[in-house]
Write a protein that holds these residues in place. Structure first.
Motif, PDB file in Angstrom:
ATOM      1  N   LYS A  34       0.825  -1.213   0.000  1.00 53.46           N
ATOM      2  CA  LYS A  34       0.000   0.000   0.000  1.00 53.46           C
ATOM      3  C   LYS A  34       0.861   1.266   0.000  1.00 53.46           C
ATOM      4  CE  LYS A  34      -4.065  -2.074   2.209  1.00 53.46           C
ATOM      5  NZ  LYS A  34      -4.976  -1.830   1.076  1.00 53.46           N
ATOM      6  N   LEU A  35       2.095   1.138  -0.467  1.00 54.02           N
ATOM      7  CA  LEU A  35       2.944   2.316  -0.595  1.00 54.02           C
ATOM      8  C   LEU A  35       2.385   3.247  -1.665  1.00 54.02           C
ATOM      9  CD1 LEU A  35       6.477   0.635  -0.492  1.00 54.02           C
ATOM     10  CD2 LEU A  35       5.424   1.997   1.320  1.00 54.02           C
ATOM     11  N   TYR A  36       2.495   4.552  -1.423  1.00 50.15           N
ATOM     12  CA  TYR A  36       1.982   5.520  -2.395  1.00 50.15           C
ATOM     13  C   TYR A  36       3.004   6.634  -2.583  1.00 50.15           C
ATOM     14  CZ  TYR A  36       0.697   8.420   1.664  1.00 50.15           C
ATOM     15  OH  TYR A  36       0.726   9.172   2.815  1.00 50.15           O
ATOM     16  N   ASP A  37       2.851   7.410  -3.677  1.00 48.40           N
ATOM     17  CA  ASP A  37       3.831   8.434  -4.041  1.00 48.40           C
ATOM     18  C   ASP A  37       3.362   9.854  -3.776  1.00 48.40           C
ATOM     19  OD1 ASP A  37       5.977   6.770  -5.288  1.00 48.40           O
ATOM     20  OD2 ASP A  37       4.351   6.213  -6.637  1.00 48.40           O
ATOM     21  N   ASN A  38       2.095  10.124  -3.984  1.00 55.38           N
ATOM     22  CA  ASN A  38       1.562  11.485  -3.916  1.00 55.38           C
ATOM     23  C   ASN A  38       1.007  11.768  -2.527  1.00 55.38           C
ATOM     24  OD1 ASN A  38       0.431  13.968  -4.349  1.00 55.38           O
ATOM     25  ND2 ASN A  38      -0.787  13.370  -6.129  1.00 55.38           N
ATOM     26  N   VAL A  39       1.606  12.719  -1.820  1.00 54.18           N
ATOM     27  CA  VAL A  39       1.157  13.048  -0.462  1.00 54.18           C
ATOM     28  C   VAL A  39      -0.314  13.440  -0.445  1.00 54.18           C
ATOM     29  CG1 VAL A  39       1.486  14.607   1.497  1.00 54.18           C
ATOM     30  CG2 VAL A  39       3.472  13.755   0.241  1.00 54.18           C
ATOM     31  N   GLU A  40      -0.770  14.138  -1.484  1.00 60.03           N
ATOM     32  CA  GLU A  40      -2.151  14.602  -1.531  1.00 60.03           C
ATOM     33  C   GLU A  40      -3.157  13.446  -1.570  1.00 60.03           C
ATOM     34  OE1 GLU A  40       0.320  16.083  -3.182  1.00 60.03           O
ATOM     35  OE2 GLU A  40       0.206  17.923  -1.968  1.00 60.03           O
ATOM     36  N   GLU A  41      -2.692  12.250  -1.910  1.00 54.26           N
ATOM     37  CA  GLU A  41      -3.609  11.114  -1.985  1.00 54.26           C
ATOM     38  C   GLU A  41      -4.267  10.824  -0.636  1.00 54.26           C
ATOM     39  OE1 GLU A  41      -3.524   6.424  -3.467  1.00 54.26           O
ATOM     40  OE2 GLU A  41      -1.804   7.754  -3.841  1.00 54.26           O
ATOM     41  N   TYR A  42      -3.509  10.997   0.453  1.00 54.03           N
ATOM     42  CA  TYR A  42      -4.061  10.788   1.796  1.00 54.03           C
ATOM     43  C   TYR A  42      -3.979  12.035   2.655  1.00 54.03           C
ATOM     44  CZ  TYR A  42      -4.152   5.813   0.693  1.00 54.03           C
ATOM     45  OH  TYR A  42      -4.419   4.605   0.103  1.00 54.03           O
ATOM     46  N   TRP A  75      -1.624  15.632   4.148  1.00 56.02           N
ATOM     47  CA  TRP A  75      -0.443  15.869   4.974  1.00 56.02           C
ATOM     48  C   TRP A  75      -0.644  15.403   6.410  1.00 56.02           C
ATOM     49  CZ3 TRP A  75       4.295  16.836   3.366  1.00 56.02           C
ATOM     50  CH2 TRP A  75       4.472  17.355   2.073  1.00 56.02           C
ATOM     51  N   ALA A  76      -1.879  15.460   6.904  1.00 51.99           N
ATOM     52  CA  ALA A  76      -2.138  15.009   8.280  1.00 51.99           C
ATOM     53  C   ALA A  76      -1.848  13.515   8.408  1.00 51.99           C
ATOM     54  CB  ALA A  76      -3.587  15.310   8.673  1.00 51.99           C
ATOM     55  N   TYR A  77      -2.333  12.735   7.429  1.00 51.05           N
ATOM     56  CA  TYR A  77      -2.057  11.297   7.467  1.00 51.05           C
ATOM     57  C   TYR A  77      -0.571  11.027   7.292  1.00 51.05           C
ATOM     58  CZ  TYR A  77      -2.146   6.322   6.507  1.00 51.05           C
ATOM     59  OH  TYR A  77      -1.898   4.976   6.570  1.00 51.05           O
ATOM     60  N   PHE A  78       0.067  11.801   6.420  1.00 54.28           N
ATOM     61  CA  PHE A  78       1.503  11.638   6.202  1.00 54.28           C
ATOM     62  C   PHE A  78       2.263  11.804   7.518  1.00 54.28           C
ATOM     63  CE2 PHE A  78       5.711  13.418   5.351  1.00 54.28           C
ATOM     64  CZ  PHE A  78       6.211  12.566   4.373  1.00 54.28           C
ATOM     65  N   LEU A 129       0.976  11.704  10.700  1.00 53.63           N
ATOM     66  CA  LEU A 129       0.541  10.760  11.724  1.00 53.63           C
ATOM     67  C   LEU A 129       0.989   9.331  11.434  1.00 53.63           C
ATOM     68  CD1 LEU A 129      -3.078  12.067  12.393  1.00 53.63           C
ATOM     69  CD2 LEU A 129      -1.100  12.252  13.922  1.00 53.63           C
ATOM     70  N   SER A 130       1.307   9.050  10.161  1.00 52.66           N
ATOM     71  CA  SER A 130       1.731   7.692   9.825  1.00 52.66           C
ATOM     72  C   SER A 130       3.084   7.345  10.451  1.00 52.66           C
ATOM     73  CB  SER A 130       1.784   7.501   8.305  1.00 52.66           C
ATOM     74  OG  SER A 130       2.707   8.386   7.700  1.00 52.66           O
ATOM     75  N   VAL A 131       3.868   8.363  10.822  1.00 55.08           N
ATOM     76  CA  VAL A 131       5.163   8.088  11.470  1.00 55.08           C
ATOM     77  C   VAL A 131       4.963   7.490  12.856  1.00 55.08           C
ATOM     78  CG1 VAL A 131       7.321   9.071  12.319  1.00 55.08           C
ATOM     79  CG2 VAL A 131       6.380   9.834  10.125  1.00 55.08           C
ATOM     80  N   PRO A 132       4.233   8.173  13.784  1.00 55.30           N
ATOM     81  CA  PRO A 132       4.008   7.533  15.086  1.00 55.30           C
ATOM     82  C   PRO A 132       3.190   6.254  14.980  1.00 55.30           C
ATOM     83  CG  PRO A 132       2.716   9.560  14.902  1.00 55.30           C
ATOM     84  CD  PRO A 132       3.670   9.540  13.765  1.00 55.30           C
ATOM     85  N   PHE A 133       2.276   6.191  14.009  1.00 53.81           N
ATOM     86  CA  PHE A 133       1.485   4.979  13.822  1.00 53.81           C
ATOM     87  C   PHE A 133       2.376   3.807  13.441  1.00 53.81           C
ATOM     88  CE2 PHE A 133      -1.941   2.796  11.059  1.00 53.81           C
ATOM     89  CZ  PHE A 133      -2.275   1.953  12.104  1.00 53.81           C
ATOM     90  N   PHE A 134       3.305   4.035  12.513  1.00 57.00           N
ATOM     91  CA  PHE A 134       4.260   2.999  12.108  1.00 57.00           C
ATOM     92  C   PHE A 134       5.099   2.553  13.298  1.00 57.00           C
ATOM     93  CE2 PHE A 134       8.585   1.895  10.772  1.00 57.00           C
ATOM     94  CZ  PHE A 134       8.355   0.918   9.813  1.00 57.00           C
ATOM     95  N   LEU A 135       5.594   3.503  14.071  1.00 53.88           N
ATOM     96  CA  LEU A 135       6.449   3.165  15.215  1.00 53.88           C
ATOM     97  C   LEU A 135       5.678   2.400  16.288  1.00 53.88           C
ATOM     98  CD1 LEU A 135       8.521   6.472  15.560  1.00 53.88           C
ATOM     99  CD2 LEU A 135       9.233   4.314  14.511  1.00 53.88           C
ATOM    100  N   LEU A 136       4.440   2.813  16.561  1.00 51.78           N
ATOM    101  CA  LEU A 136       3.633   2.121  17.573  1.00 51.78           C
ATOM    102  C   LEU A 136       3.268   0.710  17.122  1.00 51.78           C
ATOM    103  CD1 LEU A 136       1.300   5.060  18.630  1.00 51.78           C
ATOM    104  CD2 LEU A 136       2.921   3.876  20.127  1.00 51.78           C
ATOM    105  N   PHE A 137       2.876   0.568  15.867  1.00 51.36           N
ATOM    106  CA  PHE A 137       2.498  -0.739  15.330  1.00 51.36           C
ATOM    107  C   PHE A 137       3.688  -1.695  15.353  1.00 51.36           C
ATOM    108  CE2 PHE A 137       2.305  -3.768  11.855  1.00 51.36           C
ATOM    109  CZ  PHE A 137       1.014  -4.282  11.935  1.00 51.36           C
ATOM    110  N   THR A 138       4.813  -1.240  14.844  1.00 52.13           N
ATOM    111  CA  THR A 138       5.973  -2.128  14.775  1.00 52.13           C
ATOM    112  C   THR A 138       6.547  -2.406  16.163  1.00 52.13           C
ATOM    113  OG1 THR A 138       7.412  -0.217  14.305  1.00 52.13           O
ATOM    114  CG2 THR A 138       6.571  -1.461  12.424  1.00 52.13           C
TER     115      THR A 138
END
Length: 299
Positions: A134-142, A144-147, A149-158
């Protein structure tokens, strides 16, 4: 890894593959576009053509294997050497539980593990290259807020995933075969960060790969996080017992992981302490537990 492979093809591997397996005359009528596109990218125009196009799976597997092996060696030696040179307290090598020629043994163990770890990881990378993540290239697709928040989400999940993988590896039926080799290093140096049994090292990496097949993540951000997690794994193996800082009860840092190597059944987490707190395996770092005290006592 699809991004890395694409860049490597553009700037180097197309030429290498064209030289190793040049396109023969019988394939000359095929358009180059049909030979050089992938599931995630459109290639740049290039005159170098190979009988094995970019989307040919055997070529992808070989290329990924070489890139992964080169990449992990570079990351390991660069970050481990920097940490060893500028952060690790070399006086710790006088600790009675520091092994003879330990640094050499740590490096040898890591180098033995890398090929098998790479082989085990290849299916994840191949699936990523084939466009199943589910990797994507265009930030606007989701947005900037998701972009962000996905950092702490990735760290918490992993972090939570690694906590349970790590704790499972301490089960008596598994520990001796797969995880005990890593606990050979009671007083680890940064070079112990990847000194695993290869199955152990692979299993603890699974949450990183799994994340992008469940949740969207920006492709460049994922690459940056992948480098960061390797750096963090090295950093927490510097046997540092600095205590009393503001984030000590939140961040699972070098002091926490030093206690894990000393006492085995505490502080399984990777980045944070919350999973250990919930799981009843948390141990607070204290200056009285610093292994350097044993070194000073013997001085």
């Amino acid at each position: 890894m699809d991004l890395v492979l694409h860049l490597a093809d553009d700037y180097l591997l197309d030429k290498v593959w064209a030289r190793l397996l040049p396109l023969n005359d019988q394939l000359g009528h095929l358009s180059y576009d049909s030979l050089s596109t992938s599931a995630n990218f459109t290639s740049i125009t290039d005159l170098h053509q190979s009988a094995w196009p970019r989307d040919y799976i055997p070529r992808q597997v070989v290329s990924l294997s070489v890139i992964t092996l080169l990449g992990i060696h570079c990351l390991y030696f660069l970050f481990a050497w920097l940490s060893y040179k500028f952060i690790f307290n070399h006086e710790m090598m006088r600790h009675p539980r520091f092994l003879e020629n330990q640094v050499k043994q740590e490096i040898q163990c890591s180098l033995r593990a890398f090929p098998t770890m790479t082989l085990l990881t290849l299916p994840w990378f191949q699936a990523e290259v084939m466009g199943y993540s589910k990797l994507y290239d265009n930030v606007e697709e989701y947005g900037w807020a998701y972009f962000a928040l996905s950092v702490p989400f990735f760290l918490l999940f992993t972090d939570y995933g690694i906590y349970w993988v790590h704790r499972l590896l301490h089960h008596p039926n598994i520990y001796k075969t797969f995880h005990k080799p890593h606990h050979k290093w009671i007083i680890p140096t940064p070079f112990a960060s990847h000194a695993f049994h290869p199955v152990d090292g692979y299993l603890q990496s699974v949450p990183y790969h799994l994340f992008i097949f469940i949740f969207p993540l920006h492709r460049w951000l994922y690459l940056g996080l992948f480098v960061f997690v390797n750096f963090w794994s090295i950093l927490i193996h510097d046997s540092d017992m600095v205590t009393g800082h503001a984030l000590e009860k939140v961040i699972n840092g070098p002091a926490h992981h030093t206690l894990h190597h000393l006492y085995f059944t505490v502080n399984y987490g990777q980045y944070f302490t919350w999973a250990d707190r919930v799981g009843g395996s948390y141990r607070q770092p204290e200056s009285s537990l610093d292994p350097m005290l044993e070194v000073k006592k013997r001085s």
